[in-house]
Design a protein around this motif. Structure first.
Motif, PDB file in Angstrom:
ATOM      1  N   THR B 107       0.758  -1.227  -0.030  1.00 48.49           N
ATOM      2  CA  THR B 107      -0.076   0.101   0.174  1.00 48.49           C
ATOM      3  C   THR B 107       0.476   1.585   0.115  1.00 48.49           C
ATOM      4  OG1 THR B 107      -0.573   0.378   2.779  1.00 48.49           O
ATOM      5  CG2 THR B 107      -1.823  -1.474   1.168  1.00 48.49           C
ATOM      6  N   SER B 108       0.099   2.211  -0.032  1.00 46.86           N
ATOM      7  CA  SER B 108       0.657   3.656  -0.031  1.00 46.86           C
ATOM      8  C   SER B 108       1.748   3.995   1.282  1.00 46.86           C
ATOM      9  CB  SER B 108      -0.307   4.042  -0.305  1.00 46.86           C
ATOM     10  OG  SER B 108      -0.860   4.697   0.491  1.00 46.86           O
ATOM     11  N   ALA B 109       1.372   3.300   2.206  1.00 43.52           N
ATOM     12  CA  ALA B 109       2.146   3.659   3.959  1.00 43.52           C
ATOM     13  C   ALA B 109       3.372   2.905   2.919  1.00 43.52           C
ATOM     14  CB  ALA B 109       1.179   2.798   4.631  1.00 43.52           C
ATOM     15  N   ASP B 110       3.682   1.898   2.314  1.00 38.76           N
ATOM     16  CA  ASP B 110       5.162   1.038   2.351  1.00 38.76           C
ATOM     17  C   ASP B 110       5.622   2.069   1.453  1.00 38.76           C
ATOM     18  OD1 ASP B 110       4.607  -1.362   3.302  1.00 38.76           O
ATOM     19  OD2 ASP B 110       2.830  -2.068   1.381  1.00 38.76           O
ATOM     20  N   VAL B 111       5.140   2.826   0.663  1.00 35.65           N
ATOM     21  CA  VAL B 111       6.584   3.803  -0.255  1.00 35.65           C
ATOM     22  C   VAL B 111       6.474   5.374   1.242  1.00 35.65           C
ATOM     23  CG1 VAL B 111       5.852   5.793  -2.128  1.00 35.65           C
ATOM     24  CG2 VAL B 111       4.839   3.965  -2.187  1.00 35.65           C
ATOM     25  N   GLN B 112       5.039   5.840   2.132  1.00 37.01           N
ATOM     26  CA  GLN B 112       5.465   6.478   2.941  1.00 37.01           C
ATOM     27  C   GLN B 112       6.385   6.062   4.116  1.00 37.01           C
ATOM     28  OE1 GLN B 112       3.124   6.942   6.250  1.00 37.01           O
ATOM     29  NE2 GLN B 112       2.942   9.453   5.450  1.00 37.01           N
ATOM     30  N   PHE B 113       6.655   5.062   3.699  1.00 36.30           N
ATOM     31  CA  PHE B 113       8.052   4.804   5.122  1.00 36.30           C
ATOM     32  C   PHE B 113       8.769   4.654   4.753  1.00 36.30           C
ATOM     33  CE2 PHE B 113       9.994   1.345   7.390  1.00 36.30           C
ATOM     34  CZ  PHE B 113       9.719   1.617   8.359  1.00 36.30           C
ATOM     35  N   THR B 114       8.994   3.924   3.138  1.00 35.49           N
ATOM     36  CA  THR B 114      10.374   3.557   2.666  1.00 35.49           C
ATOM     37  C   THR B 114      11.137   4.716   2.024  1.00 35.49           C
ATOM     38  OG1 THR B 114       9.567   1.386   1.448  1.00 35.49           O
ATOM     39  CG2 THR B 114      11.440   2.630   0.332  1.00 35.49           C
ATOM     40  N   VAL B 115      10.108   6.112   1.964  1.00 35.23           N
ATOM     41  CA  VAL B 115      11.076   7.311   1.668  1.00 35.23           C
ATOM     42  C   VAL B 115      11.410   7.692   3.121  1.00 35.23           C
ATOM     43  CG1 VAL B 115      10.880   9.371   0.265  1.00 35.23           C
ATOM     44  CG2 VAL B 115      10.120   7.540  -0.518  1.00 35.23           C
ATOM     45  N   MET B 116      10.293   7.919   3.521  1.00 34.96           N
ATOM     46  CA  MET B 116      10.474   8.699   5.270  1.00 34.96           C
ATOM     47  C   MET B 116      11.695   8.262   6.067  1.00 34.96           C
ATOM     48  SD  MET B 116       9.740  11.566   3.831  1.00 34.96           S
ATOM     49  CE  MET B 116       9.514  12.599   4.373  1.00 34.96           C
ATOM     50  N   GLU B 117      10.616   7.146   6.036  1.00 36.96           N
ATOM     51  CA  GLU B 117      11.795   6.607   7.317  1.00 36.96           C
ATOM     52  C   GLU B 117      13.127   5.563   7.629  1.00 36.96           C
ATOM     53  OE1 GLU B 117      10.995   7.315  10.296  1.00 36.96           O
ATOM     54  OE2 GLU B 117       8.948   8.428   9.350  1.00 36.96           O
ATOM     55  N   VAL B 118      13.557   5.555   5.704  1.00 34.57           N
ATOM     56  CA  VAL B 118      14.433   4.816   5.264  1.00 34.57           C
ATOM     57  C   VAL B 118      15.240   5.210   4.393  1.00 34.57           C
ATOM     58  CG1 VAL B 118      15.158   2.085   4.730  1.00 34.57           C
ATOM     59  CG2 VAL B 118      13.175   2.658   5.218  1.00 34.57           C
ATOM     60  N   LEU B 119      15.424   5.645   3.218  1.00 32.22           N
ATOM     61  CA  LEU B 119      16.248   5.819   1.917  1.00 32.22           C
ATOM     62  C   LEU B 119      16.052   7.222   2.475  1.00 32.22           C
ATOM     63  CD1 LEU B 119      13.629   4.810  -1.471  1.00 32.22           C
ATOM     64  CD2 LEU B 119      15.546   3.826   0.250  1.00 32.22           C
ATOM     65  N   THR B 120      15.793   8.550   3.283  1.00 31.23           N
ATOM     66  CA  THR B 120      16.328   9.425   3.547  1.00 31.23           C
ATOM     67  C   THR B 120      17.159   9.581   5.153  1.00 31.23           C
ATOM     68  OG1 THR B 120      14.184  10.113   4.939  1.00 31.23           O
ATOM     69  CG2 THR B 120      14.495  11.070   1.977  1.00 31.23           C
ATOM     70  N   GLN B 121      17.057   8.136   5.455  1.00 30.38           N
ATOM     71  CA  GLN B 121      17.969   8.217   6.670  1.00 30.38           C
ATOM     72  C   GLN B 121      19.018   7.308   6.504  1.00 30.38           C
ATOM     73  OE1 GLN B 121      16.556   9.796   9.287  1.00 30.38           O
ATOM     74  NE2 GLN B 121      15.503  10.430   8.583  1.00 30.38           N
TER      75      GLN B 121
END
Lengths: 276, 531
Positions: B107-121
């Motif tokens: 879902t879109s929550a995965d996209v949000q989490f991936t970008v905001m919590e993982v890739l940018t970190q």
């Protein structure tokens, strides 16, 4: 000349001596015959032996293989001799102390040599060079570190058997110091096996150095046979001469040193004197 | 005609009669074995951009997009996207019915989490890729709205499964990203499921039965073989044990030989989004490289053609600017920069040194320093040996230093204890992603590898880099990058040497493996084996 007569009775040793002489000559005259830096990009890359004025061909950057072998001879002999010298000195000190004093010193020193002997020597040398960063000093140190235990064990054995002999006891009664007994009395009597093992050690030092250089752990600023082989290894199918000639140089040199070592052994070992 | 050929002919005839076998039908099934070299440190492509991870992880993880060989966007997890007029809102419409390998819905929550919590970190390049993203809204399960501070046109070129893998929120949330189970047991939405990793031997992936592309993938199994020795790798390709080796897995010398053997092919395709550039980094804070004349002389004296011809077997192209000529397609590349002679110019280099005050001393020596070599193999050592020789006529003395990878990275990027360093950088699909990190002042990040190690800082250039990143208009953007390139050609904190061409060697039985611009870092979902 009795020594040389005995030595010359061994034909192989004579041949070895001649080869070793040629290699030493090559090393000594490298600057006369090949005045340029052996790394210099002399001309057409990948020329075969005899082509474009290269006696033994050129490598992938156009470096002269023959010049590399001549200059590499210097490196190999230098490292072989230096590393052996260091190893023999350390080994003699350790072995003499352990054998002469016995007891707790012996125990400690021998456990120490065992520690070194349980690690496969070549892998240990790789580790040491990798830690210290490849340079001619670190290679000499690494080879010496992995080579001294053998000398130490040998010297200790000799000392153990000699220390209770009458002439040593006589020295004690005369009030000689330990240092003087070790250096002046016992050591000269156990030098012949040390010389033999030392001469063979030069060969193994050359092999270790070549192996290190082959694995890319040589000093990148110094030409050596192992370096040449390592650099030419990937080209073996298309340019066989790059690693073949330095390979032959290593083979002949190590063989020669072994033959000479055996000749020295024959000459120095009284039990073998009557061997035909 | 051998029995096999007879059999094939008979089958073909049967096919004609039956009319059911199209001439070049994709065959389903089979095991595809490729070379992974060296062994990856993990399978967490969201933590590390290490090359071998890229060979495996994109087959497991999808991105929002894929890219075809002309660098056009191909929808993947995002079915479509929309960029607002001002460029500050990017809306992704996500694919419905996609399942993670463990059965959960994507879902879109995965996209949000991936970008905001993982890739940018934690991703090495993520903070740069998504630097304009302030927040991501998820109005429903299948819409993700990226809110940007400034327009970021380059972001859309960095959304592949290799560069920005979408990871499962339900398996990472609340976990330590660097030690989560997912690091070594990846669960994605991609064409293949992770099955087993036998350290030092192989990584095995099996077909994802529920893959969102109907009928795909064709292959039953994908195996990455770990073969440390180069000649063994070549032999494995040659005897058919392995079908595919990329990123220099097969040394150029052997690739050139295999190229001429029937049944094997060599290609330089599949690297256009990687854009590797061989280069020299200078420490611009200390002598002698604090003097631009010295840096210009280095760039002038290198015989780029000699290096390419004799060390890389003709694969490569002399560099002509701070940007790779591959950016010509996007109009960003500016040709005709000074100090980039293809075959070296010793006289010009000497003239520059004389003019720059670097005159020879009594021994004829102008400068002496240590040259560090990237410890990634023999080719780079040869390049260093070449450079040492090439600099002698200038009166410049060089000592070579070759260390192990961690020591070298620490020396260059943490301790800055170097003077001149041979290296290569991926320029990637846009200068913002791959090139800025080497020149911008804010990219002097002590301890972070592969950023601005020359510690070059030029406020004028920083302004241009920022406007280049944000400019949506292609013509204006091209002009900005033209200016950037002429500044960098004069200052040369980094001297580009040549545009590298990696080689992929493959068995001709392998078909449709090059459908993505990412080549070996692609998903391989359409590949099949023609037995």
């Amino acid at each position: 000349m009795a020594f040389f007569k005995l030595f010359a009775r061994n034909r192989g040793a004579l041949i070895g001596l001649i080869i070793l002489g040629v290699v030493t000559f090559l090393a000594a005259t490298a600057h006369l015959f090949f005045p340029d830096d052996p790394f210099s990009l002399a001309g057409t890359p990948m020329s075969g032996p005899g082509q474009n004025g290269y006696l033994l061909g050129s490598d992938s950057l156009g470096r002269d293989v023959a010049a590399g072998i001549a200059h590499g001879a210097k490196t190999s002999l230098l490292i072989g001799l230096l590393a052996t010298l260091v190893a023999v000195c350390v080994g003699i000190v350790m072995g003499a102390l352990a054998g002469y004093h016995g007891g707790i010193i012996d125990n400690l020193l021998m456990r120490l040599t065992e520690m070194f002997q349980t690690i496969p020597s070549f892998i240990f040398a790789i580790l040491l060079v990798a830690i210290m960063k490849p340079s001619i000093e670190s290679i000499v140190i690494a080879i010496a570190v992995v080579s001294w235990p053998a000398v130490a064990r040998l010297v200790r054995g000799e000392f153990l058997s000699l220390r209770n002999r009458e002439f040593v006891q006589a020295c004690h009664t005369l009030g000689m110091s330990d240092t003087r007994i070790i250096l002046g009395e016992i050591l000269p009597n156990c030098l012949s096996p040390v010389i033999v093992i030392g001469s063979l050690m030069v060969a193994s030092a050359i092999l270790i150095e070549s192996g290190l250089a082959f694995l890319g752990l040589g000093d990148p600023n110094i030409m050596s046979w192992g370096f040449q082989i390592g650099a030419g290894r990937t080209l073996l199918r298309s340019a066989w001469w790059i690693c073949t000639f330095p390979g032959i140089a290593i083979l002949l040199t190590v063989l020669a040193i072994n033959l000479v070592g055996e000749g020295i052994n024959d000459a120095l070992n009284p039990r073998l004197r009557e061997r035909s | 005609m051998s029995f096999r050929n007879w059999a094939a002919a008979a089958l073909w005839a049967l096919g004609l009669l039956g009319g059911s076998l199209p001439a070049a039908a994709q065959e389903a099934g089979g095991t595809f074995v490729f070379i992974v070299q060296p062994e990856p440190p993990s399978l967490a492509s969201y933590l590390s951009t290490s090359g071998p991870i890229g060979l495996v992880a994109p087959k497991i993880y999808d991105g929002l997009f894929d890219y075809d060989n002309d660098l056009n966007i191909v929808p993947a997890l995002a079915e479509s996207y929309d960029v607002s007029e001002d460029g500050k809102t990017v809306t992704f419409n996500l694919r419905q019915g996609v399942k993670w390998h463990d059965g959960e819905d994507f879902t879109s929550a995965d996209v949000q989490f991936t970008v905001m919590e993982v890739l940018t970190q934690v991703h090495p390049r993520g903070p740069n890729t998504f630097r304009e993203v302030t927040s991501i809204d998820t109005p429903d399960d299948y819409t993700a709205v990226f809110n940007l501070e400034n327009p970021a046109p380059y972001m859309l070129r960095a959304l592949s499964g290799y560069e920005s893998p979408i990871v499962p929120k339900h398996l990472l949330e609340g976990e330590d990203l660097r030690s989560a189970d997912l690091v070594n047991n990846p669960v994605g939405t991609g064409a293949y499921k992770f099955v087993e990793w036998r350290k030092g031997q192989f990584i095995r992936l099996d077909r994802n039965e529920d893959y969102w592309k109907p009928g795909l993938p064709y292959l039953d199994r994908v195996v990455g073989r770990i073969i440390p020795d180069a000649s063994t790798r070549t032999a494995a390709i040659e005897n058919g044990e392995v079908m595919y080796g990329a990123y220099g897995a097969i040394p150029n010398i052997d690739a050139v030989r295999l190229r001429d053997i029937d049944g094997f092919s060599v290609t330089t395709d599949g690297y256009s989004m990687i854009n590797p550039m061989a280069l020299i980094e200078f420490n611009t804070t200390t002598a002698p490289f604090d003097n631009p004349a010295m840096r210009q002389a280095m760039s002038l004296v290198v015989d780029r053609e000699f290096l390419i011809e004799n060390i890389w077997f003709g694969y490569g192209k002399p560099a002509t600017s701070a940007l790779s000529s591959n950016f010509a397609a996007t109009g960003l590349y500016a040709e005709g920069q000074p100090y980039f002679p293809a075959s070296g110019d010793v006289e010009a280099a000497i003239a520059i040194l004389d003019a720059g005050g670097l005159t020879p001393d009594a021994d004829g020596v102008r400068a002496s320093f240590t040259l560090d070599l990237i410890p990634y193999g023999e080719d780079w050592r040869r390049a260093g040996e070449y450079l040492k020789q090439a600099l002698q006529p200038l009166g410049v003395e060089v000592e070579l230093r070759y260390e192990d990878v961690p020591t070298w990275i620490k020396r260059i990027y943490s301790d800055y204890d170097f003077q001149m360093n041979i290296n290569y950088f991926y320029q990637l699909s846009d200068p913002v992603l791959g090139v800025h990190r080497q020149y911008a002042t804010d990219q002097i990040r002590q301890g972070t590898a592969f950023v601005n190690s020359s510690r070059y800082s030029n406020p004028d250039l920083d302004v241009l880099l920022d406007s280049g990143a944000q400019e949506p208009d292609a013509t204006v953007r091209a002009a900005t990058y033209g200016e950037i390139q002429s500044i960098l050609a004069e200052d040369l904190p980094v001297a580009n040497i040549f545009e590298m061409e990696f080689l992929t060697v493959y068995n001709d039985k392998l078909k449709d493996h090059a459908t993505s611009a990412l080549g070996a870092y692609g998903p391989f979902d359409q590949a099949w084996i023609d037995d």
